[in-house]
Design a protein around this motif. Structure first.
Motif, PDB file in Angstrom:
ATOM      1  N   GLY A  10      56.847  37.553 -37.733  1.00 29.44           N
ATOM      2  CA  GLY A  10      56.456  39.070 -38.335  1.00 29.44           C
ATOM      3  C   GLY A  10      57.681  39.666 -38.448  1.00 29.44           C
ATOM      4  N   SER A  39      60.367  42.930 -40.412  1.00 35.64           N
ATOM      5  CA  SER A  39      60.461  43.502 -41.514  1.00 35.64           C
ATOM      6  C   SER A  39      61.506  42.320 -41.757  1.00 35.64           C
ATOM      7  CB  SER A  39      61.399  44.604 -40.626  1.00 35.64           C
ATOM      8  OG  SER A  39      62.309  44.620 -40.107  1.00 35.64           O
ATOM      9  N   THR A  40      62.523  41.612 -41.023  1.00 39.39           N
ATOM     10  CA  THR A  40      63.240  40.785 -41.649  1.00 39.39           C
ATOM     11  C   THR A  40      63.027  39.879 -43.043  1.00 39.39           C
ATOM     12  OG1 THR A  40      64.887  40.351 -39.709  1.00 39.39           O
ATOM     13  CG2 THR A  40      64.827  38.917 -40.962  1.00 39.39           C
ATOM     14  N   ASP A  44      53.869  34.245 -33.531  1.00 33.94           N
ATOM     15  CA  ASP A  44      52.716  35.056 -32.747  1.00 33.94           C
ATOM     16  C   ASP A  44      51.619  36.575 -33.787  1.00 33.94           C
ATOM     17  OD1 ASP A  44      55.493  36.508 -34.133  1.00 33.94           O
ATOM     18  OD2 ASP A  44      55.231  37.756 -32.058  1.00 33.94           O
ATOM     19  N   ARG A  98      50.594  40.611 -33.021  1.00 38.81           N
ATOM     20  CA  ARG A  98      49.764  41.804 -31.978  1.00 38.81           C
ATOM     21  C   ARG A  98      48.812  41.104 -31.123  1.00 38.81           C
ATOM     22  NH1 ARG A  98      54.421  44.223 -34.596  1.00 38.81           N
ATOM     23  NH2 ARG A  98      56.205  43.266 -34.540  1.00 38.81           N
ATOM     24  N   ASN A 136      50.555  41.109 -37.768  1.00 40.30           N
ATOM     25  CA  ASN A 136      51.718  40.160 -38.383  1.00 40.30           C
ATOM     26  C   ASN A 136      50.797  39.012 -39.516  1.00 40.30           C
ATOM     27  OD1 ASN A 136      54.051  40.513 -37.068  1.00 40.30           O
ATOM     28  ND2 ASN A 136      53.500  39.559 -35.549  1.00 40.30           N
ATOM     29  N   HIS A 145      64.640  38.302 -27.676  1.00 40.58           N
ATOM     30  CA  HIS A 145      63.185  37.086 -28.060  1.00 40.58           C
ATOM     31  C   HIS A 145      62.715  36.847 -29.133  1.00 40.58           C
ATOM     32  CE1 HIS A 145      61.664  40.749 -29.613  1.00 40.58           C
ATOM     33  NE2 HIS A 145      61.095  40.334 -30.942  1.00 40.58           N
ATOM     34  N   ALA A 168      59.398  35.299 -31.495  1.00 40.45           N
ATOM     35  CA  ALA A 168      58.331  34.399 -31.651  1.00 40.45           C
ATOM     36  C   ALA A 168      57.749  36.340 -31.054  1.00 40.45           C
ATOM     37  CB  ALA A 168      57.261  33.569 -31.169  1.00 40.45           C
ATOM     38  N   LYS A 187      72.364  41.057 -34.099  1.00 44.58           N
ATOM     39  CA  LYS A 187      71.878  39.483 -34.085  1.00 44.58           C
ATOM     40  C   LYS A 187      72.592  38.631 -33.914  1.00 44.58           C
ATOM     41  CE  LYS A 187      67.112  41.220 -35.599  1.00 44.58           C
ATOM     42  NZ  LYS A 187      65.793  41.141 -36.156  1.00 44.58           N
TER      43      LYS A 187
HETATM   44  C1  6PG Z   1      57.319  39.801 -33.630  1.00 40.19           C
HETATM   45  C2  6PG Z   1      57.624  38.992 -33.849  1.00 40.19           C
HETATM   46  C3  6PG Z   1      59.379  39.107 -33.463  1.00 40.19           C
HETATM   47  C4  6PG Z   1      60.418  39.731 -35.102  1.00 40.19           C
HETATM   48  C5  6PG Z   1      61.351  40.147 -34.134  1.00 40.19           C
HETATM   49  C6  6PG Z   1      62.531  40.133 -35.061  1.00 40.19           C
HETATM   50  O1  6PG Z   1      56.160  40.466 -33.712  1.00 40.19           O
HETATM   51  O2  6PG Z   1      57.594  41.571 -34.151  1.00 40.19           O
HETATM   52  O3  6PG Z   1      56.811  37.981 -35.023  1.00 40.19           O
HETATM   53  O4  6PG Z   1      59.271  37.791 -33.127  1.00 40.19           O
HETATM   54  O5  6PG Z   1      60.846  37.727 -35.538  1.00 40.19           O
HETATM   55  O6  6PG Z   1      60.864  41.267 -33.185  1.00 40.19           O
HETATM   56  O7  6PG Z   1      61.755  41.036 -35.943  1.00 40.19           O
HETATM   57  P1  6PG Z   1      62.723  42.360 -37.106  1.00 40.19           P
HETATM   58  O8  6PG Z   1      62.734  41.332 -37.692  1.00 40.19           O
HETATM   59  O9  6PG Z   1      61.287  43.508 -37.588  1.00 40.19           O
HETATM   60  O10 6PG Z   1      64.087  42.865 -36.763  1.00 40.19           O
END
Ligand code: 6PG
Length: 226
Positions: free
Chosen positions: A40, A42-43, A67, A69, A79, A136, A138, A192
């Motif tokens: 999930g 934004s990337t 993963d 929420r 997600n 972190h 997932a 990152k």
């Molecule tokens: C989630 C994602 C998490 C995400 C990272 C990066 O549920 O938030 O699975 O692991 O990949 O937090 O999030 P961004 O792409 O928004 O920086």
């Protein structure tokens, strides 16, 4: 630059869409079906838009989140809903989504259902992980009490509760995510990259759980743009 580092994010998104489309097509040709685990956040949204347009036999593809929420699908934090809105559109709308929150709000039944569904799936063909600035991936967070379990259990999924991010989570375990033919870490931004490179050097999973996927014989590969 290494094989999967790009000068611009739109080039990364296109290169990743090309690579994943090729991997899914090869899986379908070899085994009749393909599975894709995505993250999930934004990337991945630009990548999702490009992949969704590819002319694949999407009806033979199973998509699931690494993963989610622990919220209803109507919640903007979901997600699953983000994946349905950004990836499972156009040609890719024909794919099958395996939900991690199908029994919401009954968390006990949900974990039982998700465990059964994941246990029935063979080795994943493609797993794409994101990463936060805390390392972190997932929903395996350094701050959560469930991190050690998530990194060591043979169960395919667990509930985690981060203290530095909102919502309880349903996360695939390290073991289940690592059971894949191709593992990728998809990140952008120099901050990152520094976190990733430190995790790659130290393999300290307590500091950066993403490190759990960066050692061994088949480490996940970095896909990056500044
Ligand atoms: C989630 C994602 C998490 C995400 C990272 C990066 O549920 O938030 O699975 O692991 O990949 O937090 O999030 P961004 O792409 O928004 O920086």
């Amino acid at each position: 630059m290494s094989e999967h580092q790009f000068a611009a994010r739109h080039e990364l998104d296109r290169g990743l869409a090309d690579d994943v489309a090729d991997k899914l097509t090869a899986a379908i040709n070899e085994r009749g079906r393909a599975s894709l685990v995505v993250s999930g956040g934004s990337t991945p949204k630009g990548f999702f838009a490009l992949l969704s347009e590819r002319d694949l036999p999407w009806e033979k593809v199973t998509i699931l989140a690494a993963d989610d929420r622990w919220v209803a699908l109507s919640d903007p934090a979901s997600n699953e809903t983000m994946i349905r809105e950004h990836l499972m559109v156009g040609p890719a709308a024909g794919a099958t989504l395996l939900s991690l929150v199908s029994a919401y709000p009954d968390s006990a039944k949900n974990l039982s259902d998700v465990t059964a569904a994941l246990s029935a799936l063979p080795t994943f063909d493609v797993v794409i992980l994101g990463m936060g600035l805390d390392g972190h991936t997932a929903s395996l967070f350094p701050c959560s009490e469930q991190l050690d379990v998530g990194l060591t259990t043979t169960a395919p999924a667990l509930m985690t509760t981060p203290t530095t991010a909102p919502h309880r989570r349903v996360s695939l375990s390290r073991a289940r995510l690592a059971d894949c033919r191709a593992g990728l870490v998809h990140i952008t931004g120099k901050d990152k990259l520094a976190v990733f490179q430190r995790a790659q050097a130290t393999l300290d999973t307590a500091q950066a759980p993403v490190a759990a996927f960066l050692g061994g014989e088949n480490p996940f590969k970095l896909w990056y743009a500044p």
